[in-house]
Design a protein around this motif. Sequence first.
Motif, PDB file in Angstrom:
ATOM      1  N   ILE A 180       0.410  -1.295   0.078  1.00  0.00           N
ATOM      2  CA  ILE A 180       0.159  -0.643   0.165  1.00  0.00           C
ATOM      3  C   ILE A 180       0.862   0.925   0.009  1.00  0.00           C
ATOM      4  N   HIS A 181       0.164   2.140  -0.724  1.00  0.00           N
ATOM      5  CA  HIS A 181       1.071   3.842  -0.888  1.00  0.00           C
ATOM      6  C   HIS A 181       0.961   4.923   0.619  1.00  0.00           C
ATOM      7  N   THR A 182       1.419   5.382   0.341  1.00  0.00           N
ATOM      8  CA  THR A 182       1.215   6.648   1.398  1.00  0.00           C
ATOM      9  C   THR A 182       1.772   8.227   0.732  1.00  0.00           C
ATOM     10  N   LEU A 183       1.117   9.412   1.465  1.00  0.00           N
ATOM     11  CA  LEU A 183       1.459  10.119   0.595  1.00  0.00           C
ATOM     12  C   LEU A 183       2.903  10.215   0.537  1.00  0.00           C
ATOM     13  N   ARG A 191       2.431  19.810  -0.855  1.00  0.00           N
ATOM     14  CA  ARG A 191       1.948  20.206   0.835  1.00  0.00           C
ATOM     15  C   ARG A 191       1.036  21.462   0.183  1.00  0.00           C
ATOM     16  N   LEU A 192      -0.302  21.329   0.815  1.00  0.00           N
ATOM     17  CA  LEU A 192      -1.078  22.467   0.438  1.00  0.00           C
ATOM     18  C   LEU A 192      -1.110  24.173   0.861  1.00  0.00           C
ATOM     19  N   PRO A 193      -1.256  24.843   0.117  1.00  0.00           N
ATOM     20  CA  PRO A 193      -1.364  26.742   0.070  1.00  0.00           C
ATOM     21  C   PRO A 193      -1.100  27.003   1.460  1.00  0.00           C
ATOM     22  N   GLY A 194      -0.271  27.436   1.950  1.00  0.00           N
ATOM     23  CA  GLY A 194      -0.432  28.411   3.458  1.00  0.00           C
ATOM     24  C   GLY A 194      -0.294  27.790   4.514  1.00  0.00           C
ATOM     25  N   GLU A 195       0.221  25.750   3.542  1.00  0.00           N
ATOM     26  CA  GLU A 195       0.364  24.991   5.127  1.00  0.00           C
ATOM     27  C   GLU A 195       2.517  25.101   5.132  1.00  0.00           C
ATOM     28  N   VAL A 201       4.581  18.179   7.718  1.00  0.00           N
ATOM     29  CA  VAL A 201       4.932  17.416   8.381  1.00  0.00           C
ATOM     30  C   VAL A 201       4.172  16.346   9.266  1.00  0.00           C
ATOM     31  N   SER A 202       3.413  17.396   9.534  1.00  0.00           N
ATOM     32  CA  SER A 202       2.125  16.522  10.624  1.00  0.00           C
ATOM     33  C   SER A 202       1.122  15.509  10.215  1.00  0.00           C
ATOM     34  N   ARG A 203       0.495  16.508   9.052  1.00  0.00           N
ATOM     35  CA  ARG A 203      -0.263  15.878   8.193  1.00  0.00           C
ATOM     36  C   ARG A 203       0.221  14.747   7.149  1.00  0.00           C
ATOM     37  N   LEU A 204       1.358  14.577   6.865  1.00  0.00           N
ATOM     38  CA  LEU A 204       1.931  13.514   6.415  1.00  0.00           C
ATOM     39  C   LEU A 204       2.310  12.348   7.768  1.00  0.00           C
TER      40      LEU A 204
END
Length: 461
Positions: A180-183, A191-195, A201-204
């Motif tokens: 299986i594959h993660t981000l 990486r999202l705009p404004g992130e 890193v904490s989202r990943l």
Amino acid sequence: MLSNTQSETNATDLAYHLHSQTNPQALSREGAYIVVKGDGTHVIDENGKRYIDAMAGLWCASLGFNNQRLGRAAATQYEELGYYHSFYGRTNPKAANLSKKLVELTGMAGGKTFFVTSGSEANETMVKLAWLYHASRGKPTKRKIIARDRAFHGSTIVAGSMCGLEMMHREFGLPLPGFIHTLCPNNYRVRLPGESEAEFVSRLAGELERMILREGPDTIAAFIAEPVIAGGGIIPPPAGYFEAVQKVLAKYDILCLDDEVVCGFGRTGNWFGRETVGMTPDMMSLAKGITSSYFPLAAVVVSPKILEAVERYNESGTSFGHGFTNAAHPVGAAVAAETIAIYEELDIVPHVRKIGARLHQKLAEVTKDSPIVGNLRGVGLMYGVELVEDPSTGTPFAPARQIGARLAAIAYENGLVVRAMRDTVGFCPPLIIDDNDVEEIGAKLQKALRETEKAVQAKSI
Ligand SMILES: Cc1ncc(COP(=O)(O)O)c(C=O)c1O
């Protein structure tokens, strides 16, 4: 673009040679690129035309294309002992010494080296050892492997399953169940705009943890990663990524497998990519730079806990049931020892840092005002230039336009070998490049980039 479609080599090749990673129609239309000779960082085609190979072949010929010492090391060893194997406790002095050297270089104290013959085999070996490790501890259900989108780990069935690239799966019905594959930790695309980088890193890490909980921690054996993604488009992770990921892995008793096939042996400005990105793996796969690809030798270096598992698993007298005929090959081991000796004599790590900084500066200079360059990224001697429709928004070109491939083809006509990964153009030259090589790469890229920009503006591509 053609070497020479009329040549005898081309005719024979077209008739009989089924190529890797090649479009068959384009090959028969355009002919093969025929390389006949190496000259340091350059290669020479049938017609005597010279190219600076800014991809070191396939990210591998770190000492260039005709290193005489490596040739002599192989010849001497062929005359002494041209083959022996490593089954049933057999060994040879060159393999024994190399196994020690690799454990020392990788910093895997108390560990051992298992030899194989390719990066794919090395990665498959890590998976089998991860399964064995958990089974030996009474956790045989821990078998799934987590890889990442855009990863490249090789072409055999398990290695291909771990790739996060559609082209490695499509016609083969891969990935196998349980892979299986993660981000992908891509600062530019994921990486999202404004992130902020830290929020990214904490989202990943959070996504990874949610995936583990969803699948069931008692079903997951290992996580595999290249320190810097290579074939997926040269993607260095955001700062703190591996630290955050490894905290999650440790919490759920999941092994960390480090694919150093490209990043190993100086490529990222440290001996191993794991030092560059702060990764503490349980096993490392090594290939390519280990012999500068002058011999198909590869290896896995394992930590003591994996060794203990192999011993525990076989304590009733059985044997470790895994291995390859040509592993621990004395000639490959002699070539690897000589390659590493040359890296040490050249003090390759500081050299890569210094010349890598120059290459980065040159690429930045050439690309900075380009209306089609969205992102320049990389580390050491690994850089990617991402071409986009609109640099202000990062809007990509329509994939069918194949702008990256077009730039690579124009560069080739101008005597520069680069690699297009979608619309990211990769630079991963031999580690021995010097200032003149950097100038040559810069000048030839500039020419190719300007021609590509014109073709884009004229809408001819
Ligand atoms: C990161 C990485 N891992 C594994 C492999 C597979 O190595 P091999 O082609 O020697 O099987 C590659 C090949 O390019 C690679 O880039």
